[in-house]
Write a protein that holds these residues in place. Structure first.
Motif, PDB file in Angstrom:
ATOM      1  N   PRO A  73       0.821  -1.221   0.000  1.00  0.00           N
ATOM      2  CA  PRO A  73       0.000   0.000   0.000  1.00  0.00           C
ATOM      3  C   PRO A  73       0.852   1.267   0.000  1.00  0.00           C
ATOM      4  N   PHE A  74       1.966   1.223   0.735  1.00  0.00           N
ATOM      5  CA  PHE A  74       2.819   2.412   0.760  1.00  0.00           C
ATOM      6  C   PHE A  74       3.377   2.674  -0.637  1.00  0.00           C
ATOM      7  N   LEU A  75       3.766   1.606  -1.309  1.00  0.00           N
ATOM      8  CA  LEU A  75       4.344   1.742  -2.645  1.00  0.00           C
ATOM      9  C   LEU A  75       3.330   2.337  -3.625  1.00  0.00           C
ATOM     10  N   PHE A  76       2.079   1.918  -3.504  1.00  0.00           N
ATOM     11  CA  PHE A  76       1.026   2.483  -4.360  1.00  0.00           C
ATOM     12  C   PHE A  76       0.921   3.984  -4.114  1.00  0.00           C
ATOM     13  N   PHE A  77       0.873   4.351  -2.825  1.00  0.00           N
ATOM     14  CA  PHE A  77       0.792   5.772  -2.464  1.00  0.00           C
ATOM     15  C   PHE A  77       1.947   6.543  -3.090  1.00  0.00           C
ATOM     16  N   GLN A  78       3.144   6.010  -2.916  1.00  0.00           N
ATOM     17  CA  GLN A  78       4.352   6.702  -3.376  1.00  0.00           C
ATOM     18  C   GLN A  78       4.427   6.785  -4.902  1.00  0.00           C
ATOM     19  N   ALA A  80       2.142   6.259  -7.292  1.00  0.00           N
ATOM     20  CA  ALA A  80       1.046   6.959  -7.977  1.00  0.00           C
ATOM     21  C   ALA A  80       1.255   8.465  -7.891  1.00  0.00           C
ATOM     22  N   ILE A  81       1.680   8.940  -6.733  1.00  0.00           N
ATOM     23  CA  ILE A  81       1.828  10.389  -6.573  1.00  0.00           C
ATOM     24  C   ILE A  81       3.056  10.897  -7.324  1.00  0.00           C
ATOM     25  N   LEU A  82       4.154  10.150  -7.261  1.00  0.00           N
ATOM     26  CA  LEU A  82       5.351  10.588  -7.998  1.00  0.00           C
ATOM     27  C   LEU A  82       5.097  10.563  -9.500  1.00  0.00           C
ATOM     28  N   ASP A  83       4.380   9.533  -9.976  1.00  0.00           N
ATOM     29  CA  ASP A  83       4.058   9.464 -11.409  1.00  0.00           C
ATOM     30  C   ASP A  83       3.172  10.622 -11.835  1.00  0.00           C
ATOM     31  N   SER A  84       2.128  10.860 -11.061  1.00  0.00           N
ATOM     32  CA  SER A  84       1.183  11.892 -11.498  1.00  0.00           C
ATOM     33  C   SER A  84       1.787  13.287 -11.354  1.00  0.00           C
ATOM     34  N   ALA A  85       2.764  13.436 -10.456  1.00  0.00           N
ATOM     35  CA  ALA A  85       3.409  14.746 -10.320  1.00  0.00           C
ATOM     36  C   ALA A  85       3.924  15.228 -11.670  1.00  0.00           C
ATOM     37  N   GLN A  86       4.406  14.287 -12.478  1.00  0.00           N
ATOM     38  CA  GLN A  86       4.992  14.631 -13.770  1.00  0.00           C
ATOM     39  C   GLN A  86       3.960  14.656 -14.890  1.00  0.00           C
ATOM     40  N   SER A  87       2.786  14.071 -14.619  1.00  0.00           N
ATOM     41  CA  SER A  87       1.880  13.732 -15.724  1.00  0.00           C
ATOM     42  C   SER A  87       1.474  14.941 -16.567  1.00  0.00           C
ATOM     43  N   VAL A  88       1.057  16.020 -15.923  1.00  0.00           N
ATOM     44  CA  VAL A  88       0.568  17.166 -16.701  1.00  0.00           C
ATOM     45  C   VAL A  88       1.728  17.846 -17.424  1.00  0.00           C
ATOM     46  N   SER A 109      -2.418   8.214 -14.308  1.00  0.00           N
ATOM     47  CA  SER A 109      -1.280   7.735 -13.512  1.00  0.00           C
ATOM     48  C   SER A 109      -1.770   6.990 -12.281  1.00  0.00           C
ATOM     49  N   VAL A 110      -2.792   7.533 -11.634  1.00  0.00           N
ATOM     50  CA  VAL A 110      -3.307   6.892 -10.426  1.00  0.00           C
ATOM     51  C   VAL A 110      -3.887   5.524 -10.775  1.00  0.00           C
ATOM     52  N   ILE A 111      -4.685   5.470 -11.845  1.00  0.00           N
ATOM     53  CA  ILE A 111      -5.351   4.205 -12.170  1.00  0.00           C
ATOM     54  C   ILE A 111      -4.350   3.142 -12.620  1.00  0.00           C
ATOM     55  N   SER A 112      -3.344   3.545 -13.421  1.00  0.00           N
ATOM     56  CA  SER A 112      -2.401   2.506 -13.855  1.00  0.00           C
ATOM     57  C   SER A 112      -1.595   1.981 -12.669  1.00  0.00           C
ATOM     58  N   ASN A 113      -1.303   2.857 -11.700  1.00  0.00           N
ATOM     59  CA  ASN A 113      -0.617   2.369 -10.501  1.00  0.00           C
ATOM     60  C   ASN A 113      -1.537   1.521  -9.628  1.00  0.00           C
ATOM     61  N   LEU A 114      -2.834   1.868  -9.652  1.00  0.00           N
ATOM     62  CA  LEU A 114      -3.798   1.063  -8.903  1.00  0.00           C
ATOM     63  C   LEU A 114      -3.837  -0.363  -9.461  1.00  0.00           C
ATOM     64  N   HIS A 156      -8.279   4.647  -0.049  1.00  0.00           N
ATOM     65  CA  HIS A 156      -6.901   4.841  -0.468  1.00  0.00           C
ATOM     66  C   HIS A 156      -6.833   5.621  -1.792  1.00  0.00           C
ATOM     67  N   VAL A 157      -7.702   5.234  -2.735  1.00  0.00           N
ATOM     68  CA  VAL A 157      -7.713   5.903  -4.036  1.00  0.00           C
ATOM     69  C   VAL A 157      -8.147   7.369  -3.887  1.00  0.00           C
ATOM     70  N   CYS A 158      -9.114   7.619  -3.005  1.00  0.00           N
ATOM     71  CA  CYS A 158      -9.524   9.011  -2.752  1.00  0.00           C
ATOM     72  C   CYS A 158      -8.320   9.829  -2.291  1.00  0.00           C
ATOM     73  N   LEU A 159      -7.585   9.286  -1.324  1.00  0.00           N
ATOM     74  CA  LEU A 159      -6.435   9.998  -0.779  1.00  0.00           C
ATOM     75  C   LEU A 159      -5.376  10.225  -1.852  1.00  0.00           C
ATOM     76  N   VAL A 160      -5.020   9.146  -2.535  1.00  0.00           N
ATOM     77  CA  VAL A 160      -3.979   9.241  -3.563  1.00  0.00           C
ATOM     78  C   VAL A 160      -4.408  10.189  -4.681  1.00  0.00           C
ATOM     79  N   GLY A 161      -5.683  10.070  -5.096  1.00  0.00           N
ATOM     80  CA  GLY A 161      -6.197  10.935  -6.160  1.00  0.00           C
ATOM     81  C   GLY A 161      -6.137  12.402  -5.761  1.00  0.00           C
ATOM     82  N   GLY A 162      -6.568  12.699  -4.544  1.00  0.00           N
ATOM     83  CA  GLY A 162      -6.569  14.088  -4.074  1.00  0.00           C
ATOM     84  C   GLY A 162      -5.174  14.673  -4.061  1.00  0.00           C
ATOM     85  N   VAL A 163      -4.230  13.924  -3.485  1.00  0.00           N
ATOM     86  CA  VAL A 163      -2.848  14.418  -3.425  1.00  0.00           C
ATOM     87  C   VAL A 163      -2.287  14.561  -4.842  1.00  0.00           C
TER      88      VAL A 163
END
Lengths: 291, 246
Positions: A73-78, A80-88, A109-114, A156-163
């Motif tokens: 779960p920690f890896l998903f959090f990490q 997904a957020i690092l990937d999406s940081a670059q996405s836009v 990014s979030v969904i592919s990491n999910l 978890h997805v709500c949290l990751v998506g929001g961040v």
């Protein structure tokens, strides 16, 4: 916000195609393909297991399963957020030329990491079953608790998506954001019960006396910590956990699932999602006008 | 005639200029009080209507606001003020093959690009053959597009963009790619599109392209509509005036 969501729904097929594309690109030029996404956490867990079990002499039952149930779960959090940081930012050339709802970028990014995470969870369950068969795992590892997993994933997805919304939008304007985020992720690893247990925290705070409950509560105000603890309670059959109680290694029973902590994490996660989405929508028209 | 295809009213667009180049948290924190935002008004209140079936060229010197206007219509920018209405499905040809990923095959990119332009997966699938044929890439369509030449990329981009069943095309100087044969093919595609009643708004610096395609010209100068009328009347004035201005 409602009209934005409607527009997003209209483009749902593009979102799916983008997820598919992201998965495809990631493994297009690698021989081991999708195995990489499973190999990396497994290797990490082997090292952690070695450190905890052999170096730190921790005799918790099923400790490898415990680590895995916290690290995935920690890896998903990490990730997904690092990937999406670059996405836009990475898609800016397209964003400048074609209209489509911009929120699709971090969401993909979030969904592919999910998807990776769910795959990894499946591997975890297989591992737990093998462990049960080979080494006499105390109880059958898969319990009715597992039914709670979808709820956990949703929060978890709500949290990751929001961040992700917040980080990806800000990173367009200030590229420092992704560095700040990667440092915060590193720190977050130590502030969440991956290499230890929430029980370890509880017993370590015993010497604080009256402040123990408060300290334990404050520690779990971090929704990531609460979520990881919840994953453990959901995925690993309870055994004995070894903690330091007054400096002495003691085997204790796991603490019961804390609904108050979980409720707070749910409220936080949903709030962050709403906040993140509205911030993203506020900033998205300025992406193309980035100075 | 019924509703116009494009209706623009008092459209304004302002950009904020930054002299520091890439922004960073540091500059924001250090300068947040002193930071003076310089604004630059690219479009200063533009109004026009384009009827269905019309083919209009936007002419004007560099920096007159032509591309900004097209980007606004394509919903890439948000107007600062004013209103615009686009009635009908828009096919933006602002940059051919925007969003092509070098590691994906031509086929995969067709699917993705078509969906970015607003088609569903099914709709793209149904058009794939036609797109590949038009782009003349039957033999290379399964190779990653990083192996394509720039002409091939442009052909593929044009083929996708023109096969999304748009009713209105907005075209930004993209016809100047590819070889002569392909150029002719593009013009044929434009003629077919017009014969079906399609509307075109395009930017070009090529006199022949304008004469060949447009029956009306809108001349933009410094963010304002300088003149608007038949190509035969506007273009000669623009060509003499625009040059003497230099």
């Amino acid at each position: 916000m409602l009209s934005e969501l409607k527009e997003l729904w209209r483009f749902r097929e593009l979102l799916l195609a983008m997820v598919e594309r992201e998965l495809r690109i990631r493994y297009k030029n690698s021989a081991l393909g999708v195995l990489w996404s499973l190999l990396n956490p497994l290797l990490t867990v082997v090292v952690m297991w070695f450190v905890l079990k052999t170096v730190m002499q921790n005799n918790t039952d099923n400790i490898s399963a415990y680590i895995l149930a916290g690290y995935l779960p920690f890896l998903f959090f990490q990730m997904a957020i690092l990937d999406s940081a670059q996405s836009v930012l990475a898609a800016l050339p397209v964003v400048k030329k074609v209209y489509f709802p911009r929120e699709i970028l971090p969401l993909a990014s979030v969904i592919s990491n999910l998807i990776h995470f769910v795959l990894a969870l499946a591997v975890y369950l297989i591992y737990a079953l093998i462990l049960w068969g080979v080494t006499g795992f105390k109880d059958f590892p898969v319990k009715y608790n597992v039914l709670f997993l979808p709820v956990l994933l949703l929060v978890h997805v709500c949290l990751v998506g929001g961040v992700s919304f917040i980080v990806s939008a800000l990173n367009v304007f200030y590229e420092d954001v992704k560095y700040v985020v990667s440092v915060l992720m590193y720190l977050m690893f130590f502030l969440t019960p991956v290499m230890y247990f929430s029980e370890t925290v509880f017993y370590a705070m015993k010497k604080w006396g009256a402040a123990q409950e408060l300290g334990f509560f404050l520690y779990h105000l971090n929704p990531v910590a609460t979520l990881i603890t919840a994953y453990r309670k959901t995925l690993v059959a309870p055994g004995k956990i070894q903690v330091l109680d007054d400096g002495v290694a003691t085997q204790v029973s796991p603490l019961a699932f804390n609904w108050l902590h979980f409720g707070i994490a749910v409220v936080f996660s949903v709030a962050i999602l709403i906040l993140g989405y509205s911030l993203f929508n506020k900033l998205k028209w300025r992406f193309v006008e980035r100075p | 005639m019924s509703q116009p295809a494009i209706k623009v009213e008092d459209l304004r667009k302002q950009f904020t200029l930054s002299h520091s180049g890439a922004a960073s948290l540091k500059t924001m924190l250090l300068w947040w009080k002193r930071r003076q935002m310089e604004t630059h008004e690219v479009l200063k209140g533009i109004s026009f209507e384009i009827q269905r079936g019309e083919c209009v060229a936007l002419v004007g010197r560099n920096g007159a606001g032509k591309s900004t206007l097209l980007s606004l219509l394509a919903k890439v920018y948000k107007p600062t003020s004013g209103s615009m209405a686009v009635n009908g499905r828009l096919g933006p040809l602002l940059e051919l093959g925007a969003g092509f990923h070098p590691d994906l095959s031509g086929l995969e990119n067709i699917l993705f690009n078509g969906m970015i332009l607003g088609l569903t997966r099914k709709e793209v699938m149904a058009r794939t053959d036609e797109i590949v044929r038009f782009a003349e890439l039957e033999h290379q369509i399964d190779s990653p597009v990083r192996t394509y030449s720039s002409g091939m990329l442009a052909r593929l981009g044009f083929a996708v963009a023109t096969n999304v069943d748009a009713e209105i095309w907005i075209v930004d100087e993209v016809l100047a790619v590819g070889d002569y044969a392909f150029e002719k093919k593009c013009y044929d595609a434009i003629d077919t599109f017009r014969a079906r009643g399609g509307t075109i708004l395009f930017v070009s610096h090529n006199e022949h392209a304008v004469r060949r395609v447009a029956d009306r010209c809108i001349w933009l100068q410094s963010g304002l509509v300088h003149a608007d009328g038949k190509t035969d009347e506007i273009l000669p004035c623009y060509l003499t005036d625009g040059v003497s201005e230099l």
